[in-house]
Design a protein around this motif. Structure first.
Motif, PDB file in Angstrom:
ATOM      1  N   VAL A   3       0.833  -1.196   0.000  1.00  0.00           N
ATOM      2  CA  VAL A   3       0.000   0.000   0.000  1.00  0.00           C
ATOM      3  C   VAL A   3       0.869   1.247   0.000  1.00  0.00           C
ATOM      4  O   VAL A   3       0.554   2.242  -0.655  1.00  0.00           O
ATOM      5  N   PHE A   6       1.819   2.069  -3.383  1.00  0.00           N
ATOM      6  CA  PHE A   6       0.703   2.672  -4.121  1.00  0.00           C
ATOM      7  C   PHE A   6       0.573   4.140  -3.760  1.00  0.00           C
ATOM      8  O   PHE A   6       0.427   4.997  -4.642  1.00  0.00           O
ATOM      9  N   ALA A  37      -0.031   0.318 -11.535  1.00  0.00           N
ATOM     10  CA  ALA A  37      -1.281   0.248 -10.776  1.00  0.00           C
ATOM     11  C   ALA A  37      -2.443   0.238 -11.761  1.00  0.00           C
ATOM     12  O   ALA A  37      -2.407   0.927 -12.784  1.00  0.00           O
ATOM     13  N   GLY A  39      -6.864   0.173 -11.779  1.00  0.00           N
ATOM     14  CA  GLY A  39      -8.107   0.239 -11.032  1.00  0.00           C
ATOM     15  C   GLY A  39      -9.161  -0.639 -11.689  1.00  0.00           C
ATOM     16  O   GLY A  39      -8.906  -1.294 -12.705  1.00  0.00           O
ATOM     17  N   SER A  77      -6.477  -1.122  -7.238  1.00  0.00           N
ATOM     18  CA  SER A  77      -7.418  -0.259  -6.521  1.00  0.00           C
ATOM     19  C   SER A  77      -8.814  -0.567  -7.032  1.00  0.00           C
ATOM     20  O   SER A  77      -9.044  -0.635  -8.252  1.00  0.00           O
ATOM     21  N   ALA A 103      -6.010  -6.336  -2.655  1.00  0.00           N
ATOM     22  CA  ALA A 103      -6.226  -4.956  -3.105  1.00  0.00           C
ATOM     23  C   ALA A 103      -5.486  -4.002  -2.178  1.00  0.00           C
ATOM     24  O   ALA A 103      -5.369  -4.250  -0.978  1.00  0.00           O
ATOM     25  N   GLY A 105      -6.120  -0.438  -2.633  1.00  0.00           N
ATOM     26  CA  GLY A 105      -6.884   0.800  -2.615  1.00  0.00           C
ATOM     27  C   GLY A 105      -8.359   0.545  -2.827  1.00  0.00           C
ATOM     28  O   GLY A 105      -8.766  -0.477  -3.401  1.00  0.00           O
ATOM     29  N   ASN A 107     -12.044   2.884  -3.795  1.00  0.00           N
ATOM     30  CA  ASN A 107     -12.678   4.146  -4.161  1.00  0.00           C
ATOM     31  C   ASN A 107     -14.117   4.109  -3.664  1.00  0.00           C
ATOM     32  O   ASN A 107     -14.863   3.181  -3.989  1.00  0.00           O
ATOM     33  N   LEU A 132      -5.444   0.024   3.737  1.00  0.00           N
ATOM     34  CA  LEU A 132      -6.062   0.277   2.441  1.00  0.00           C
ATOM     35  C   LEU A 132      -6.081   1.777   2.143  1.00  0.00           C
ATOM     36  O   LEU A 132      -6.479   2.578   2.994  1.00  0.00           O
ATOM     37  N   ASN A 135      -9.754   6.356  -1.263  1.00  0.00           N
ATOM     38  CA  ASN A 135      -9.978   7.485  -2.152  1.00  0.00           C
ATOM     39  C   ASN A 135     -11.443   7.888  -2.005  1.00  0.00           C
ATOM     40  O   ASN A 135     -12.340   7.146  -2.405  1.00  0.00           O
ATOM     41  N   ARG A 209      -3.469  12.368  -9.052  1.00  0.00           N
ATOM     42  CA  ARG A 209      -4.017  11.101  -9.556  1.00  0.00           C
ATOM     43  C   ARG A 209      -5.060  11.423 -10.616  1.00  0.00           C
ATOM     44  O   ARG A 209      -5.931  12.266 -10.403  1.00  0.00           O
ATOM     45  N   SER A 211      -7.735   9.396 -13.018  1.00  0.00           N
ATOM     46  CA  SER A 211      -8.390   8.120 -13.303  1.00  0.00           C
ATOM     47  C   SER A 211      -9.022   8.147 -14.692  1.00  0.00           C
ATOM     48  O   SER A 211      -9.515   9.186 -15.147  1.00  0.00           O
TER      49      SER A 211
END
Length: 253
Positions: A3, A6, A37, A39, A77, A103, A105, A107, A132, A135, A209, A211
């Motif tokens: 983590v 990350f 990484a 998601g 994540s 995992a 992360g 969200n 963890l 986010n 960050r 996404s």
């Protein structure tokens, strides 16, 4: 891979570009392109199962995908919508299960529900899965009226509850992005928009960050439709196409 590793990817001046996968093949293909990484996209997971997105209907499917990907050679994540429950303890338990399968992360979106309830979920996740990376997403721009003051108010509550990062999808105005990035002592995450600032511009604005959300999934669907209708019209499909063996191999292309 931890983590801590990350969290370290959320760098000022060099934001984490987080592509979002919807299955094992897409995740491994992205990792094969050098993304450390990856998601997940809740829309892709829901659509693949024939379920609605954002309706807390895909808890099992999301956990199943995390179980498949959690031991893969990249940092994972998970987009967990609103935690799939209004009960903070149930959200905390789901987070614990995610951490247990690898995992790093999670969200969590507030869906414009009560900020104190979302904060309680964040606190429950911190207690149940201390390592963890949480986010915390607010939907003030995604499905609300984009009130800057309300955005800050909500994110401050979530930060106080223990969020490691804050996420404002739908926000594309450079001045407002810069103001939010400067306001918080944790990484600001925004959703990439083809009509918004470039990755380099977002880095200059202080974003740490970026996404891709459901963009890759929707682009993949678009490419499939373009290929199918093109073949029907007598055209050969163009663009990169992984081979059968590349997709079939567990390690991915």
């Amino acid at each position: 891979m931890t983590v801590t590793a990350f969290a370290a990817l959320h760098r000022a001046g060099e934001p984490l570009l987080l592509p979002c996968a919807w299955d094992h093949a897409s995740a491994l293909a992205l990792a094969g392109q050098g993304f450390h990484a990856v998601g997940t996209t809740s829309l892709g997971v829901a659509a693949a199962a024939g379920l609605p997105d954002g309706a807390s209907a895909t808890r099992d499917e999301t956990l199943r995908l995390a179980l498949t990907l959690g031991s893969a050679p990249f940092l994972l994540s998970v987009d967990a919508e609103d935690g799939f429950s209004d009960d903070p303890d149930e959200v905390g338990e789901f987070a614990r299960e995610l951490a247990a399968v690898g995992a790093v992360g999670i969200n969590l979106e507030d869906a414009l529900g009560p900020a104190d309830r979302h904060a309680a979920k964040i606190a429950a996740v911190r207690a149940a899965a201390p390592g963890l990376f949480v986010n915390a997403r607010t939907d003030t721009y995604w499905s609300g009226d984009g009130d800057p003051a309300e955005t800050v108010r909500r994110l401050e509550v979530y930060r106080e509850a223990g969020a490691d990062g804050v996420f404002v999808p739908g926000l594309t105005d450079p001045a407002r992005i810069a103001a939010l990035a400067a306001h918080f002592d944790v990484p600001l995450n925004v959703l990439y928009s083809p009509a918004g600032p470039t990755l380099a511009h977002l880095a200059d604005l202080g974003v740490r960050r970026v996404s891709l959300g459901s963009l890759l999934y929707r682009r993949a669907l678009g490419a499939a439709l373009e290929a199918a209708t093109g073949i029907r019209a007598g055209r050969s499909p163009d663009g990169p196409t992984p081979t059968y063996d590349e997709v079939r191999t567990p390690d991915g292309p």
